[in-house]
Design an enzyme around this catalytic site. Structure first.
Site, PDB file in Angstrom:
ATOM      1  CG  PHE A 192      -3.185 -59.239   2.162  1.00 39.77           C
ATOM      2  CD1 PHE A 192      -4.255 -60.011   1.754  1.00 39.77           C
ATOM      3  CD2 PHE A 192      -2.991 -58.011   1.551  1.00 39.77           C
ATOM      4  CE1 PHE A 192      -5.124 -59.572   0.755  1.00 39.77           C
ATOM      5  CE2 PHE A 192      -3.851 -57.548   0.554  1.00 39.77           C
ATOM      6  CZ  PHE A 192      -4.933 -58.338   0.157  1.00 39.77           C
ATOM      7  CG  ASP A 212       4.337 -56.924   0.888  1.00 38.88           C
ATOM      8  OD1 ASP A 212       4.279 -55.674   0.951  1.00 38.88           O
ATOM      9  OD2 ASP A 212       3.361 -57.634   0.579  1.00 38.88           O
ATOM     10  CE  LYS A 263      -1.907 -51.474   2.439  1.00 39.86           C
ATOM     11  NZ  LYS A 263      -3.330 -51.226   2.231  1.00 39.86           N
TER      12      LYS A 263
HETATM   13  C1  LIG Z   1       1.581 -56.099   2.942  1.00 43.15           C
HETATM   14  C2  LIG Z   1       0.680 -55.831   1.784  1.00 43.15           C
HETATM   15  N1  LIG Z   1       1.069 -56.183   0.556  1.00 43.15           N
HETATM   16  C3  LIG Z   1       0.304 -55.954  -0.528  1.00 43.15           C
HETATM   17  C4  LIG Z   1      -0.927 -55.349  -0.403  1.00 43.15           C
HETATM   18  C5  LIG Z   1      -1.766 -55.096  -1.628  1.00 43.15           C
HETATM   19  O1  LIG Z   1      -1.743 -53.753  -1.948  1.00 43.15           O
HETATM   20  P1  LIG Z   1      -2.812 -53.144  -2.967  1.00 43.15           P
HETATM   21  O2  LIG Z   1      -4.148 -53.233  -2.291  1.00 43.15           O
HETATM   22  O3  LIG Z   1      -2.347 -51.735  -3.194  1.00 43.15           O
HETATM   23  O4  LIG Z   1      -2.754 -53.968  -4.204  1.00 43.15           O
HETATM   24  C6  LIG Z   1      -1.372 -54.953   0.856  1.00 43.15           C
HETATM   25  C7  LIG Z   1      -2.693 -54.329   1.024  1.00 43.15           C
HETATM   26  O5  LIG Z   1      -3.270 -54.318   2.081  1.00 43.15           O
HETATM   27  C8  LIG Z   1      -0.556 -55.205   1.984  1.00 43.15           C
HETATM   28  O6  LIG Z   1      -0.935 -54.858   3.218  1.00 43.15           O
END
Ligand SMILES: Cc1ncc(COP(=O)(O)O)c(C=O)c1O
Length: 394
Positions: A135, A220, A249
Site C-alpha cells: 500500500f 516506504d 503518519k
Molecule cells: C506504507 C504506506 N504508504 C503510504 C500510505 C499513504 O499515506 P497517506 O494516507 O498519508 O496518503 C500509507 C497509509 O496507510 C501507508 O501505510
C-alpha cells in the site's frame, strides 16, 4: 436532534464505513466520544498519534508557533523547516530531504525522483517494481504503485511503469529486474497488507541486488517510520540503508506532514522539478521537530520498546487463554493478532462497544498500533477487552 452520522450521510461521501460514535477528545491512549464513553485507542489515527492525545508539550509548541507564523511560502526560508530537515537527515544517515503533506504525496515525490534518476542515469529506465499486497497511497500514481488491484481498477488506465512481485520473494524480484527498471519500492514491513514482516535477510538481498544492478531502493516508511517498529526507521533492523525513504503518519504526531529523504546519488531534483504549497509548512515542521525530538532524545523510543515487550507478553497470554488466537505478526508497536477464523471485523466491532479501538487489517487479523507512549495499564485494558470479546466467539 439530528445525529452526526445522519448529518454525515447527507453531505459527506461515504468512504470509511464509520461506527456510529463521534470522538471529541483524548488523553494519552484514550479517546472519548460525545456521550462521554471512553475507548483505548489502539488505532492512534492509523499509526499517527505517536505521542498520544492531548500531549501538553506538543500542544504548546503548536500554539507558540501559531502565534508567530502559521504559514509562509516555500519561496522563503523558515528555521523550523531547516531544523527538522537537519534532525531527519542526521537520524537517517541520508543526505537530502524535502517535505510534503501526506504519505501518498511522499511516495509521489519519491517516484518522480526515481524516474528522473533512471531517465538520466540508466538509459531512460523508469519502471518501478513494487510488491503484491503493498500500500503506497490513493493518488492516481500511488494506486498504480499499490499491489492491491481493487484500489486502482475503478479509475481507468493506471499510470504506466509499475510491475509487481510477491512480497518477501527475493528470487521473483531478481527475475523481474531488467534494463527498464529504475527502482524497487518496498515497505520494510507491509502495514495495510496485513502487518507482513519479511525474512531477516530479504531487505539485505534486495539492497545487494540494487547495488549490483545500479537501481534505486525506495523504502516506504510512511507507516513503519518514526519509532513505530522500535527503531526510528524500520530499515535499521536490517542493517541496510535505502537510496530514498518516505515518511508521514507519525512524523507530525497528528499534524499532517510527510517527507522524502534521499542519498546524494538519488537526490536529482533541481529547482522547478517539484514543489508544494503546504509541504514543509512552518507550523507542521515545528510540531514535527518536537515529536522527533521526543522520540529520539526524550525517551519515547525506549518507552515504545518497553511497551512492545509488554505487548509480546499480553499476546502470548491471549494465545494461551484463547483457542481463537493462533499467532501474531509485527515489530515494536505495529502488531497483528492472528485469529483462527475470519472474525476480525466482528471482534473489532464488538471491541468498540466495550471500549477498544482496533483495526481488522485482514479478515483474520486485528492490527494494534497504539501511541508510542501507551501505558501498561492502557494495554491491560485493551487486552482485557479483546479477551472478553473473544470469549463470545468461542
Ligand atoms: C506504507 C504506506 N504508504 C503510504 C500510505 C499513504 O499515506 P497517506 O494516507 O498519508 O496518503 C500509507 C497509509 O496507510 C501507508 O501505510
Amino acid at each position: 436532534m439530528t445525529s452526526i452520522p445522519e448529518r454525515e450521510a447527507k453531505v459527506h461521501m461515504n468512504m470509511f464505513r464509520r461506527p456510529p460514535m463521534t470522538l471529541v477528545k483524548g488523553q494519552g491512549a484514550r479517546v472519548e466520544d460525545s456521550e462521554g464513553k471512553t475507548y483505548v485507542d489502539c488505532v492512534a489515527g492509523i499509526a499517527v498519534d505517536a505521542l498520544g492525545h492531548g500531549h501538553p508539550g506538543l500542544a504548546e509548541v503548536i500554539a507558540e508557533q501559531a502565534r508567530s507564523l502559521i504559514h509562509v511560502s516555500n519561496l522563503y526560508y523558515t528555521e523550523p523547516q531547516i531544523n527538522l530537515a537537519e534532525m531527519l537527515v542526521n537520524a537517517s544517515g541520508l543526505d537530502k530531504i524535502f517535505f510534503v503533506n501526506s504519505g501518498a504525496e511522499a511516495n509521489e515525490g519519491a517516484i518522480k525522483l526515481a524516474r528522473k534518476w533512471g531517465i538520466q542515469n540508466r538509459d531512460g529506465a523508469y519502471t518501478i517494481l513494487s510488491t503484491e499486497n503493498s500500500f503506497h497511497g490513493r493518488t492516481m500514481t500511488t494506486v498504480a504503485a499499490t499491489g492491491t488491484p481493487a484500489y486502482r481498477e475503478p479509475f481507468g488506465p493506471p499510470t504506466p511503469g509499475f510491475d509487481f512481485v510477491a512480497y518477501n520473494d527475493f528470487e521473483a524480484l531478481e527475475e523481474k529486474v531488467d534494463a527498464q527498471t529504475a527502482a524497487i519500492l518496498l515497505e520494510p514491513i507491509q502495514g495495510e497488507g496485513g502487518v507482513n514482516v519479511p525474512d531477516d535477510s530479504y531487505l539485505q538481498k534486495v539492497r545487494e541486488l540494487c547495488d549490483r544492478e545500479n537501481i534505486l531502493l525506495i523504502l516506504d516508511e510512511v507507516q513503519t517510520g518514526c519509532g513505530r517498529t522500535g527503531k526510528m526507521f524500520a530499515f535499521e533492523h536490517y542493517g541496510i540503508k535505502p537510496d530514498i525513504m518516505t515518511l508521514a503518519k507519525g512524523l507530525g504526531g497528528g499534524v499532517p506532514i510527510g517527507a522524502v529523504l534521499a542519498n546524494e546519488k538519488a537526490a536529482v531534483f533541481q529547482p522547478g522539478d517539484h514543489g508544494s504549497t503546504f509541504g514543509g509548512n512552518v507550523l507542521a515542521c515545528a510540531a514535527s521537530a518536537f515529536v522527533v525530538d521526543q522520540i529520539l532524545n526524550q525517551g519515547v523510543l525506549e518507552t515504545a520498546n518497553a511497551r512492545s515487550e509488554y505487548m509480546d507478553k499480553k499476546i502470548a497470554e491471549l494465545e494461551d487463554r484463547s483457542d481463537l488466537v493462533i499467532g501474531q505478526r509485527g515489530k515494536g508497536l505495529l502488531r497483528a493478532i492472528i485469529l483462527r477464523d475470519d472474525i476480525a471485523a466482528d471482534v473489532v466491532g464488538k471491541g468498540i462497544s466495550q471500549g477498544l479501538l482496533s483495526n481488522p487489517v485482514r479478515p483474520n487479523a486485528i492490527r494494534l498500533m497504539p501511541p508510542l507512549t501507551v501505558t501498561e495499564e492502557e494495554l491491560d485494558d485493551a487486552f482485557g477487552i479483546i479477551e472478553t470479546v473473544l470469549q463470545e466467539f468461542e
